[in-house]
Write a protein that holds these residues in place. Structure first.
Motif, PDB file in Angstrom:
ATOM      1  N   PRO A  87      -9.815  -4.436  10.506  1.00 28.99           N
ATOM      2  CA  PRO A  87      -8.581  -3.696  10.808  1.00 28.99           C
ATOM      3  C   PRO A  87      -7.888  -4.197  12.063  1.00 28.99           C
ATOM      4  CG  PRO A  87     -10.516  -2.352  11.280  1.00 28.99           C
ATOM      5  CD  PRO A  87     -11.002  -3.569  10.569  1.00 28.99           C
ATOM      6  N   ALA A  88      -8.654  -4.768  13.020  1.00 27.47           N
ATOM      7  CA  ALA A  88      -8.038  -5.293  14.237  1.00 27.47           C
ATOM      8  C   ALA A  88      -7.066  -6.423  13.918  1.00 27.47           C
ATOM      9  CB  ALA A  88      -9.106  -5.764  15.213  1.00 27.47           C
ATOM     10  N   LEU A  89      -7.394  -7.249  12.938  1.00 28.66           N
ATOM     11  CA  LEU A  89      -6.495  -8.337  12.550  1.00 28.66           C
ATOM     12  C   LEU A  89      -5.199  -7.790  11.950  1.00 28.66           C
ATOM     13  CD1 LEU A  89      -9.040 -10.886  11.020  1.00 28.66           C
ATOM     14  CD2 LEU A  89      -7.834 -11.057  13.213  1.00 28.66           C
ATOM     15  N   ILE A  90      -5.312  -6.699  11.196  1.00 33.69           N
ATOM     16  CA  ILE A  90      -4.104  -6.060  10.664  1.00 33.69           C
ATOM     17  C   ILE A  90      -3.263  -5.508  11.819  1.00 33.69           C
ATOM     18  CG2 ILE A  90      -3.228  -4.213   9.173  1.00 33.69           C
ATOM     19  CD1 ILE A  90      -5.858  -4.407   7.600  1.00 33.69           C
ATOM     20  N   LEU A 106      -2.938   1.115  12.134  1.00 31.15           N
ATOM     21  CA  LEU A 106      -1.646   1.495  12.713  1.00 31.15           C
ATOM     22  C   LEU A 106      -1.753   1.758  14.216  1.00 31.15           C
ATOM     23  CD1 LEU A 106      -0.064   3.922  10.098  1.00 31.15           C
ATOM     24  CD2 LEU A 106       0.879   1.750  10.870  1.00 31.15           C
ATOM     25  N   GLY A 107      -2.842   2.372  14.619  1.00 32.93           N
ATOM     26  CA  GLY A 107      -3.010   2.730  16.020  1.00 32.93           C
ATOM     27  C   GLY A 107      -3.990   1.853  16.764  1.00 32.93           C
ATOM     28  N   PHE A 108      -4.310   0.686  16.198  1.00 32.59           N
ATOM     29  CA  PHE A 108      -5.278  -0.219  16.838  1.00 32.59           C
ATOM     30  C   PHE A 108      -6.608   0.513  17.073  1.00 32.59           C
ATOM     31  CE2 PHE A 108      -3.257  -4.244  18.362  1.00 32.59           C
ATOM     32  CZ  PHE A 108      -4.389  -5.029  18.314  1.00 32.59           C
ATOM     33  N   TYR A 109      -7.021   1.337  16.105  1.00 34.32           N
ATOM     34  CA  TYR A 109      -8.232   2.142  16.273  1.00 34.32           C
ATOM     35  C   TYR A 109      -9.191   1.947  15.108  1.00 34.32           C
ATOM     36  CZ  TYR A 109     -10.187   5.652  19.420  1.00 34.32           C
ATOM     37  OH  TYR A 109     -10.933   6.294  20.386  1.00 34.32           O
ATOM     38  N   GLY A 110      -9.243   0.709  14.609  1.00 35.93           N
ATOM     39  CA  GLY A 110     -10.078   0.430  13.452  1.00 35.93           C
ATOM     40  C   GLY A 110     -11.566   0.614  13.679  1.00 35.93           C
ATOM     41  N   ALA A 152      -1.461  -8.379  13.670  1.00 33.19           N
ATOM     42  CA  ALA A 152      -0.321  -8.875  12.893  1.00 33.19           C
ATOM     43  C   ALA A 152       0.847  -7.903  12.956  1.00 33.19           C
ATOM     44  CB  ALA A 152      -0.747  -9.114  11.455  1.00 33.19           C
ATOM     45  N   LEU A 153       0.548  -6.607  12.833  1.00 32.82           N
ATOM     46  CA  LEU A 153       1.596  -5.585  12.864  1.00 32.82           C
ATOM     47  C   LEU A 153       2.295  -5.547  14.215  1.00 32.82           C
ATOM     48  CD1 LEU A 153       3.113  -3.058  11.831  1.00 32.82           C
ATOM     49  CD2 LEU A 153       1.106  -1.708  12.550  1.00 32.82           C
ATOM     50  N   TYR A 154       1.528  -5.452  15.286  1.00 29.76           N
ATOM     51  CA  TYR A 154       2.113  -5.316  16.620  1.00 29.76           C
ATOM     52  C   TYR A 154       2.822  -6.595  17.044  1.00 29.76           C
ATOM     53  CZ  TYR A 154      -0.003  -0.749  17.540  1.00 29.76           C
ATOM     54  OH  TYR A 154      -0.314   0.590  17.508  1.00 29.76           O
ATOM     55  N   ALA A 155       2.276  -7.743  16.680  1.00 27.29           N
ATOM     56  CA  ALA A 155       2.933  -9.016  17.014  1.00 27.29           C
ATOM     57  C   ALA A 155       4.279  -9.125  16.302  1.00 27.29           C
ATOM     58  CB  ALA A 155       2.027 -10.187  16.633  1.00 27.29           C
ATOM     59  N   THR A 156       4.333  -8.678  15.063  1.00 28.12           N
ATOM     60  CA  THR A 156       5.592  -8.716  14.314  1.00 28.12           C
ATOM     61  C   THR A 156       6.637  -7.800  14.950  1.00 28.12           C
ATOM     62  OG1 THR A 156       4.415  -9.190  12.257  1.00 28.12           O
ATOM     63  CG2 THR A 156       6.655  -8.336  12.063  1.00 28.12           C
ATOM     64  N   LEU A 157       6.221  -6.597  15.327  1.00 29.06           N
ATOM     65  CA  LEU A 157       7.153  -5.663  15.961  1.00 29.06           C
ATOM     66  C   LEU A 157       7.663  -6.205  17.294  1.00 29.06           C
ATOM     67  CD1 LEU A 157       5.332  -2.288  15.170  1.00 29.06           C
ATOM     68  CD2 LEU A 157       7.533  -3.055  14.253  1.00 29.06           C
TER      69      LEU A 157
END
Length: 402
Positions: A232-235, A159-163, A238-243
């Motif tokens: 987790p970086a790939l997740i 969620l916070g790009f902190y994987g 994907a999340l931030y690109a979608t937003l």
């Protein structure tokens, strides 16, 4: 130092009085939803948006002071059954969708409402606080051995790009904690603002090096999908690109600020957890095993309910695989005068922090400078300021650790 746990009732009679109070670990992170929902459903007043931050930094420290501490421990004979009780795991599982929902509602609210800068700031701080709770949850589950919990930790940290925390904390911080080699252990005389520039980049680079070494031993490329930083970086990507695709490029500054403030929640926790404490270096160049007195402890009830016993940090570092419900207090530990949220406020004002904590640090280590992790540039001044005699053990310059 006596590290025996405090007396506890027989295992057959033990009842976890905090069993249902752990639900506060679900309710407190939900406060980030209050501001946007009240703004949209009740009235468009900006004060609603500040409620989550005001709750964290005023109400929680006051509740900690009023409710006080709990130093009781479960009996060791009851711990296997306590840790096998799946109720406690379900509580952590339930927090994952709550955190995702809180983050998404906050970001979508920012992307669909025109707010003045101070309204935007309020939502950014609340959303970043959500990521802080996510880091705490990732911390709890990332130490566990089940595949489900480890993946839930990665999904939450994404969620916070902190994987990279998944790797850095378990294999880096726990190895180097309370030594000069650890970027996540604050030094005496080091302000939180200086610490952040050492801790954040240092944690990432250490995590990457550790994962590269592991993959090399396995004969795999560092760019493999087996890389537990890339996963987790790939997740996150994907999340931030979608937003960004949905809300537009204007949402990027808010996302960056939320991610930074979320990471800073971890930074400030790291800052207070080991401030100035130093493990002793052995003749072979390694450091002694981490003991409970190498961490600052807090038994303040409300903030512990909100943070899955994170504040019983002494037992966590001495026994990292213990689940939150069975972490113990020990006598004669370095103790914080309030829970983490109250101590964060103090840390924001370095002169106040040093005035409050430096004397506590000296008392905790028996005024022995060989047991203090000094900010190197301030060591001589602090030695003079507090009239500390040289114990004959110079602070090591090496970064060799056990």
């Amino acid at each position: 130092m006596n590290s025996a746990a405090q007396a506890a009732p027989p295992a057959s009679d033990y009842v976890d009085r905090k069993r249902h109070l752990w639900l506060f670990s679900l309710l407190v992170p939900c406060t980030a939803l209050i501001g946007p929902l009240m703004y949209m459903l009740v009235s468009p007043k900006l004060l609603w948006l500040w409620m989550p931050t005001l709750f964290s930094y005023t109400v929680i420290p006051l509740l900690d002071a009023l409710i006080g501490e709990d130093r009781s421990n479960p009996p060791e004979e009851a711990v296997p059954a306590l840790e096998a009780d799946r109720y406690y795991r379900y509580v952590t599982y339930a927090l994952v969708p709550i955190l995702w929902l809180s983050f998404l509602v906050s970001v979508i609210f920012l992307g669909t409402h025109e707010l003045p800068w101070h309204g935007t700031l309020a939502v950014v701080l609340a959303a970043g606080g959500t990521l802080g709770y996510g880091l705490n949850l990732g911390h709890e589950m990332g130490h566990k051995k089940t595949t489900l919990e480890r993946w839930l930790a990665k999904i939450t940290l994404a969620l916070g790009f902190y994987g990279h925390f998944f790797v850095e904390h378990n294999r880096g911080h726990h190895r180097d904690v309370a030594t000069p080699a650890d970027p996540a252990s604050a030094r005496m005389g080091e302000s939180i603002y200086r610490f952040v520039f050492r801790e954040m980049p240092g944690a990432f680079f250490r995590a990457w090096d550790l994962e590269a070494e592991r993959l090399d031993r396995c004969g795999k490329s560092v760019w493999s999908l087996d890389n537990e930083i890339i996963q987790p970086a790939l997740i996150s990507i994907a999340l931030y690109a979608t937003l960004i695709a949905i809300l537009g490029l204007d949402i990027i500054p808010a996302l960056l600020l939320i991610a930074f403030w979320g990471a800073f929640q971890l930074t400030q926790a790291n800052y207070i957890e080991h401030y100035g404490l130093l493990r002793q270096q052995l003749p072979n160049g390694r450091y002694e095993r981490c003991q409970p007195w190498h961490s600052w402890n807090s038994n303040h009830l409300f903030s512990n309910w909100a943070l899955f016993h994170l504040q019983r940090h002494s037992d966590h570092h001495a026994h990292p695989t213990r689940r939150y419900q069975s972490l113990r207090d020990f006598p004669d530990l370095p103790r914080l005068p309030n829970g983490y949220f109250g101590m964060y406020l103090v840390a924001y004002f370095p002169p106040l922090w040093f005035k409050l904590m430096d004397k506590r640090l000296l008392a905790a280590v028996g005024r022995d400078p060989a047991r203090i992790n000094f900010e190197p540039a301030k060591r001589d001044r602090l030695m003079r300021q507090y009239a500390l005699g040289d114990s004959g053990h110079a602070q090591p310059d090496t970064e060799v650790v056990a």
